[in-house]
Motif scaffolding. Structure first.
Motif, PDB file in Angstrom:
ATOM      1  N   GLY A 174     -40.012  -7.186  11.760  1.00  0.00           N
ATOM      2  CA  GLY A 174     -40.403  -7.360  10.371  1.00  0.00           C
ATOM      3  C   GLY A 174     -39.950  -6.255   9.450  1.00  0.00           C
ATOM      4  N   ARG A 175     -39.129  -5.344   9.951  1.00  0.00           N
ATOM      5  CA  ARG A 175     -38.625  -4.236   9.136  1.00  0.00           C
ATOM      6  C   ARG A 175     -37.112  -4.377   8.990  1.00  0.00           C
ATOM      7  N   LEU A 176     -36.645  -4.337   7.760  1.00  0.00           N
ATOM      8  CA  LEU A 176     -35.220  -4.447   7.473  1.00  0.00           C
ATOM      9  C   LEU A 176     -34.653  -3.048   7.238  1.00  0.00           C
ATOM     10  N   TYR A 177     -33.595  -2.705   7.979  1.00  0.00           N
ATOM     11  CA  TYR A 177     -32.998  -1.374   7.921  1.00  0.00           C
ATOM     12  C   TYR A 177     -31.510  -1.468   7.572  1.00  0.00           C
ATOM     13  N   PHE A 178     -31.000  -0.404   6.975  1.00  0.00           N
ATOM     14  CA  PHE A 178     -29.583  -0.139   7.087  1.00  0.00           C
ATOM     15  C   PHE A 178     -29.365   0.400   8.499  1.00  0.00           C
ATOM     16  N   GLN A 179     -28.266   0.030   9.104  1.00  0.00           N
ATOM     17  CA  GLN A 179     -28.052   0.326  10.512  1.00  0.00           C
ATOM     18  C   GLN A 179     -28.180   1.810  10.834  1.00  0.00           C
ATOM     19  N   LYS A 180     -27.688   2.687   9.935  1.00  0.00           N
ATOM     20  CA  LYS A 180     -27.712   4.126  10.232  1.00  0.00           C
ATOM     21  C   LYS A 180     -29.131   4.652  10.353  1.00  0.00           C
ATOM     22  N   HIS A 181     -30.052   4.131   9.514  1.00  0.00           N
ATOM     23  CA  HIS A 181     -31.436   4.593   9.587  1.00  0.00           C
ATOM     24  C   HIS A 181     -32.125   4.067  10.846  1.00  0.00           C
ATOM     25  N   HIS A 182     -31.809   2.834  11.213  1.00  0.00           N
ATOM     26  CA  HIS A 182     -32.401   2.282  12.432  1.00  0.00           C
ATOM     27  C   HIS A 182     -31.931   3.063  13.652  1.00  0.00           C
ATOM     28  N   PHE A 183     -30.650   3.407  13.681  1.00  0.00           N
ATOM     29  CA  PHE A 183     -30.106   4.180  14.796  1.00  0.00           C
ATOM     30  C   PHE A 183     -30.772   5.549  14.886  1.00  0.00           C
ATOM     31  N   GLN A 184     -30.894   6.247  13.754  1.00  0.00           N
ATOM     32  CA  GLN A 184     -31.500   7.579  13.752  1.00  0.00           C
ATOM     33  C   GLN A 184     -32.962   7.516  14.163  1.00  0.00           C
ATOM     34  N   GLU A 185     -33.672   6.494  13.693  1.00  0.00           N
ATOM     35  CA  GLU A 185     -35.088   6.351  14.033  1.00  0.00           C
ATOM     36  C   GLU A 185     -35.262   6.103  15.531  1.00  0.00           C
ATOM     37  N   ALA A 186     -34.454   5.203  16.078  1.00  0.00           N
ATOM     38  CA  ALA A 186     -34.543   4.903  17.511  1.00  0.00           C
ATOM     39  C   ALA A 186     -34.160   6.123  18.347  1.00  0.00           C
ATOM     40  N   LEU A 187     -33.189   6.876  17.857  1.00  0.00           N
ATOM     41  CA  LEU A 187     -32.756   8.077  18.565  1.00  0.00           C
ATOM     42  C   LEU A 187     -33.872   9.111  18.625  1.00  0.00           C
ATOM     43  N   LEU A 188     -34.564   9.320  17.496  1.00  0.00           N
ATOM     44  CA  LEU A 188     -35.665  10.281  17.474  1.00  0.00           C
ATOM     45  C   LEU A 188     -36.796   9.828  18.384  1.00  0.00           C
ATOM     46  N   GLN A 189     -37.121   8.543  18.337  1.00  0.00           N
ATOM     47  CA  GLN A 189     -38.195   8.025  19.190  1.00  0.00           C
ATOM     48  C   GLN A 189     -37.880   8.300  20.663  1.00  0.00           C
ATOM     49  N   LYS A 190     -36.641   8.031  21.049  1.00  0.00           N
ATOM     50  CA  LYS A 190     -36.239   8.207  22.452  1.00  0.00           C
ATOM     51  C   LYS A 190     -36.174   9.682  22.832  1.00  0.00           C
ATOM     52  N   ASP A 191     -35.511  10.496  22.000  1.00  0.00           N
ATOM     53  CA  ASP A 191     -35.281  11.902  22.363  1.00  0.00           C
ATOM     54  C   ASP A 191     -36.577  12.710  22.390  1.00  0.00           C
ATOM     55  N   LEU A 192     -37.453  12.465  21.425  1.00  0.00           N
ATOM     56  CA  LEU A 192     -38.714  13.209  21.416  1.00  0.00           C
ATOM     57  C   LEU A 192     -39.590  12.778  22.589  1.00  0.00           C
ATOM     58  N   SER A 193     -39.596  11.496  22.895  1.00  0.00           N
ATOM     59  CA  SER A 193     -40.360  11.022  24.051  1.00  0.00           C
ATOM     60  C   SER A 193     -39.841  11.647  25.337  1.00  0.00           C
ATOM     61  N   THR A 194     -38.516  11.720  25.462  1.00  0.00           N
ATOM     62  CA  THR A 194     -37.914  12.320  26.655  1.00  0.00           C
ATOM     63  C   THR A 194     -38.233  13.808  26.739  1.00  0.00           C
ATOM     64  N   LEU A 195     -38.152  14.503  25.593  1.00  0.00           N
ATOM     65  CA  LEU A 195     -38.431  15.939  25.570  1.00  0.00           C
ATOM     66  C   LEU A 195     -39.849  16.229  26.046  1.00  0.00           C
ATOM     67  N   ILE A 196     -40.788  15.385  25.658  1.00  0.00           N
ATOM     68  CA  ILE A 196     -42.191  15.612  26.014  1.00  0.00           C
ATOM     69  C   ILE A 196     -42.478  15.213  27.464  1.00  0.00           C
TER      70      ILE A 196
END
Length: 666
Positions: free
Chosen positions: A114-136
C-alpha cells in the motif's frame, strides 16, 4: 529556494491531461527535477493514465515534505481524485504492474504493502532494514563481563558530584550491555552526562580511546558534542580514567568526515568493504540524519563495533528524506520497551549509589530493538515552565498551552526592561503585525545589544572598545572576547524561515542596520565591525563548519577579521578566507539544533498553510532556551503550529513486524 513549478509548465509537461493544474501548483510541493522525471516517464506509457499521474504528483509532494513513500489510500489523494471524477484510484494503482513501466529500461516505481515509492527510496529503505537487523542480530562486538560492568559503573557513578537518575543509569547500563543502543531525550535530560560516564566506564573496561569515535551530522553539532563533554569533565575534574587529552584523541567530527567522504568521487573511504576501524562509535543528534547518510553509516560499521545513537525523537527531522530516529523509536504509547529478563539483569548491575530502577511495563515478545532503547523524560536544564509547555506542544495540546502560557498584552516596547525579567514561556499576540514586528525587534536589540549586560557594559560598548582605533597595538584580548561571546551565546532570535517579514533575512537586516548606526560604522550588509555571522559551508582546512558562529572585528582600516570560539580558546581568520556566511543575529530553528541559549525569541509566520507551522519546529525552538522563550504571532498561527504534526511516511518496521521478533542479547 525551490524554483516555482507554474501552471503553464505543468500543462506543457503533461499535454492531454487536465488535473486542475492550478490546484496542483498551489497545494503540492513540486520541483522541476521530479516534474522532468515524470514527464519523461509518462511519455513512455502505452496508455493515457490520469490516475497514475495524479498519484505520482502526490508522491513528489510527499517526498518533498520528507516522506519516503506515499500511502495510496491517502485521504487528500482520494478526495482530489474524486473531485476530478477519477474514482477508484487506490484499486487502480493496485492493479498496475509497475515493473512493466520503465524509463530507459530501469524500474522507476515500487508498490509495497500500500506504499508507493520511487525505486531509489524503496531500495535504500530495504537496505537499511536489512543491514541494521544484521548488525544487531549478528553482532561480534566485545561482550564485557557483568562483574566488570558492575565494578566500573559503581566506581564512575559513585565518583560523580551529582546523582544520576534511574533513567540515566538505565541508559548507561544498556549502552554497555548491548552492541546497539539508542538514548532519546529532550534538552537537559542528561544525554551528555550519560555519554561522559559511558566513556569513563569504557576506558576502565580496557577500550583504547583511539578506538572510540564520536560523530554528528553537522560540524556545529560535532563541535557542540566535544564542548559538552569537555564542560562535563571540567565539572567533575580530570579523573584517573579520562583526561582532556583523551577527549582530544576522540574529538567529535561529522559523520561525513568520519566516513572519509570524497565530494568529487561521491564515494566514501569507509564502506561495506572497508569498515571503520573503531570498537565504539557514538552518533549524536541522530534526528538530523537522513536515510542516505544512515545507510552509508550502517554499511561502514563492523560487526565488531558497538554503536550508540543519541538524539531527541521529537525534534525536527532531517532536511532530506526520512525521519530515521522517529522510525527507530517505538510508536507513541507503545507498551513494553524491555523484557522482564533484561530488567532483572539491569537490577543486578545497578550501582549502589544510583537512584532505583523505575517500575515499567514489560513485553514477552521481543522485537528487534527491545531492550536497546532508553527514553529520558526528566529535563534538568530548562526552566520548569518551558519544560511543561514544550511537552504540551509535543503532545499537540493547544488548549492547555494557551491556558498556561504567559500572555503579554500592551505595547511591545515594555516587554523587556531593566526592571522586568521574563522567565518561562510567554506569548505576544498582535493585531497590527506589520508595525508590531519591527517594534519587537527594536526592543530586542535595545535590551540585548544596546542595554547594559551583567558584565556592566552593553554589547555595543564592548564591541566598540575592540575597534582598531581603540585597541591600537594591544590587540584583541581573549578575556574581552570571552565576555562578548558569552553575550552572543546567551540569546538568539529563531525563525521558521529565511524569507518574509519574520524571516532571518529581514530581521538580520534590521538589527545589522541598528548596530552599525549605534557603533557609527559602515560596511557591507553582512561584513562590518561588530557583525555576528554564521558559516554556511564546511571548510575542513580552516576547521570551520556549517553553523559555526563568528564575530567580525575591524582590526585595521577596512581590514576585517572573524573570531571564532573553539574549546575555550579563540581563532581568527581574514574575512576573505571565510567560506559562505550570513548574519546570525537571527537564525532558523533548523540551524539552531544542538545549540542552547538563555533567551529565545520565536516569531511565527502568518501563512497558515505553511508546512513550517508545525509542533516539531515550535518544540525544537522552545527547547533551545534555558530561561525564557517569547513566541510572537497570532493565536491562529500559534494554534495551527501546535496542532500540525509533521508526518513522514516510511515502511521501516522495527517494532511491529513479526519478522523482526528476536531474542534480546544481554
Amino acid at each position: 529556494m525551490r524554483p516555482i513549478v507554474t501552471v503553464n509548465y505543468l500543462q506543457q509537461s503533461f499535454p492531454g491531461y487536465d488535473l486542475d493544474w492550478l490546484w496542483v501548483s498551489e497545494k503540492l510541493q513540486l520541483d522541476l527535477a521530479h516534474i522532468q522525471l515524470l514527464r519523461d516517464f509518462q511519455s513512455q506509457w502505452q496508455q493515457h493514465d490520469p490516475r497514475l499521474l495524479l498519484a505520482l504528483l502526490f508522491l513528489v509532494d510527499a517526498v518533498n515534505r520528507g516522506s519516503l513513500c506515499l500511502l495510496i489510500n491517502d485521504d487528500d489523494l482520494q478526495k482530489h481524485a474524486c473531485s476530478l471524477q477519477l474514482t477508484g484510484i487506490e484499486k487502480h494503482i493496485n492493479k498496475l504492474d509497475l515493473r512493466e513501466l520503465k524509463l530507459s529500461s530501469r524500474t522507476v516505481l515500487v508498490l509495497d504493502q500500500g506504499r508507493l515509492y520511487f525505486q531509489k527510496h524503496h531500495f535504500q529503505e530495504a537496505l537499511l532494514q536489512k543491514d541494521l537487523s544484521t548488525l544487531i542480530t549478528q553482532s561480534e562486538a566485545e561482550v564485557f563481563s557483568h562483574d566488570a560492568i558492575k565494578k566500573h559503573a559503581n566506581t564512575v557513578v559513585g565518583s560523580l558530584p551529582y546523582q544520576l537518575d534511574g533513567q540515566q543509569i538505565q541508559a548507561l547500563l544498556t549502552s554497555l550491555l548491548q552492541p546497539f543502543s539508542i538514548v532519546s531525550g529532550g534538552p537537559g535530560t542528561g544525554k551528555t552526562t550519560i555519554l561522559l560516564s559511558l566513556l569513563r566506564v569504557l576506558v576502565r573496561l580496557g577500550v583504547d580511546v583511539k578506538k572510540i569515535a564520536l560523530a554528528a551530522p553537522t560540524g556545529r553539532a560535532a563541535n557542540r558534542m566535544t564542548e559538552s563533554i569537555e564542560n562535563g569533565l571540567t565539572v567533575i575534574g580530570e579523573t584517573g580514567d579520562l583526561t582532556f587529552e583523551d577527549i582530544k584523541a576522540m574529538s567529535s567530527t561529522t559523520i561525513h568526515r568520519m566516513l572519509g567522504a570524497n565530494p568529487q568521487s561521491r564515494k566514501n573511504r569507509f564502506h561495506a568493504n572497508n569498515w571503520l576501524p573503531y570498537e565504539v562509535v557514538v552518533i549524536d543528534e541522530v534526528s538530523m540524519v537522513d536515510l542516505e547518510l544512515m545507510n552509508q553509516l550502517i554499511q561502514a560499521i563492523s560487526a565488531r563495533t558497538k554503536l550508540i545513537f543519541l538524539g531527541d525523537q521529537f525534534q525536527l527531522p532531517s532536511v532530506q528524506s526520512g525521519a530515521l530516529l522517529a522510525d527507530l523509536m517505538p510508536p507513541v504509547g507503545y507498551d513494553g520497551l524491555n523484557t522482564l529478563a533484561f530488567l532483572a539483569t539491569l537490577q543486578k548491575l545497578w550501582p549502589i549509589n544510583g537512584q532505583s530502577l523505575s517500575s515499567q511495563s514489560t513485553t514477552q515478545k521481543a522485537q528487534l530493538l527491545t531492550d536497546r532503547v532508553t527514553v529520558l523524560q526528566v529535563s534538568k536544564r530548562c526552566q520548569p515552565h518551558i519544560a511543561m509547555l514544550s511537552e504540551q506542544v509535543r503532545q499537540g495540546d493547544a488548549g492547555s498551552f494557551l491556558n498556561k502560557v504567559n500572555k503579554l498584552a500592551g505595547d511591545v516596547y515594555s516587554i523587556w526592561s531593566q526592571e522586568t525579567q521574563i522567565d518561562g514561556v510567554s506569548w505576544q499576540g498582535h493585531k497590527d503585525h506589520q508595525n508590531n514586528s519591527k517594534k519587537l525587534y527594536q526592543t530586542w536589540f535595545a535590551h540585548f545589544y544596546a542595554g547594559v549586560s551583567a558584565a556592566g557594559l552593553s554589547y555595543v560598548e564592548m564591541v566598540q572598545t575592540l575597534r582598531y582605533r581603540q585597541i591600537g597595538r594591544v590587540g584583541v584580548k581573549p578575556e574581552s572576547l570571552a565576555v562578548i561571546f558569552s553575550l552572543i551565546k546567551s540569546q538568539r532570535i529563531l525563525t521558521l524561515t529565511h524569507r518574509g517579514r519574520n524571516g532571518t533575512e529581514s530581521i538580520n537586516g534590521l538589527i545589522g542596520g541598528w548596530l552599525k548606526s549605534s557603533l557609527g560604522v559602515e560596511g557591507m550588509d553582512d561584513c562590518f565591525h561588530g557583525a555576528i555571522i554564521m558559516i554556511k559551508r564546511n571548510d575542513a582546512t580552516l576547521g570551520l563548519y556549517n553553523g559555526d558562529i563568528g564575530l567580525v572585528l575591524e582590526v585595521a582600516v577596512n581590514q576585517f577579521q572573524v573570531f571564532f570560539e573553539s574549546a575555550g580558546n579563540f581563532q581568527c581568520f581574514s574575512i576573505h578566507l571565510i567560506p559562505d556566511y550570513r548574519l546570525a543575529f537571527a537564525m532558523t530553528v533548523h540551524k539552531s539544533q544542538g545549540s542552547e541559549f538563555n533567551h529565545v525569541l520565536l516569531p511565527l509566520t502568518e501563512n497558515l498553510e505553511s508546512p513550517l507551522l508545525s509542533r516539531e519546529i515550535i518544540y525544537t525552538g522552545m527547547t533551545r532556551a534555558k530561561k525564557s522563550v517569547l513566541i510572537f504571532g497570532s493565536e491562529k498561527a500559534l494554534k495551527q503550529a501546535i496542532i500540525n504534526k509533521t508526518v513522514r511516511n516510511s515502511g521501516l518496521t522495527f517494532w511491529s513486524d513479526p519478522e523482526n521478533s528476536c531474542t534480546s542479547g544481554a
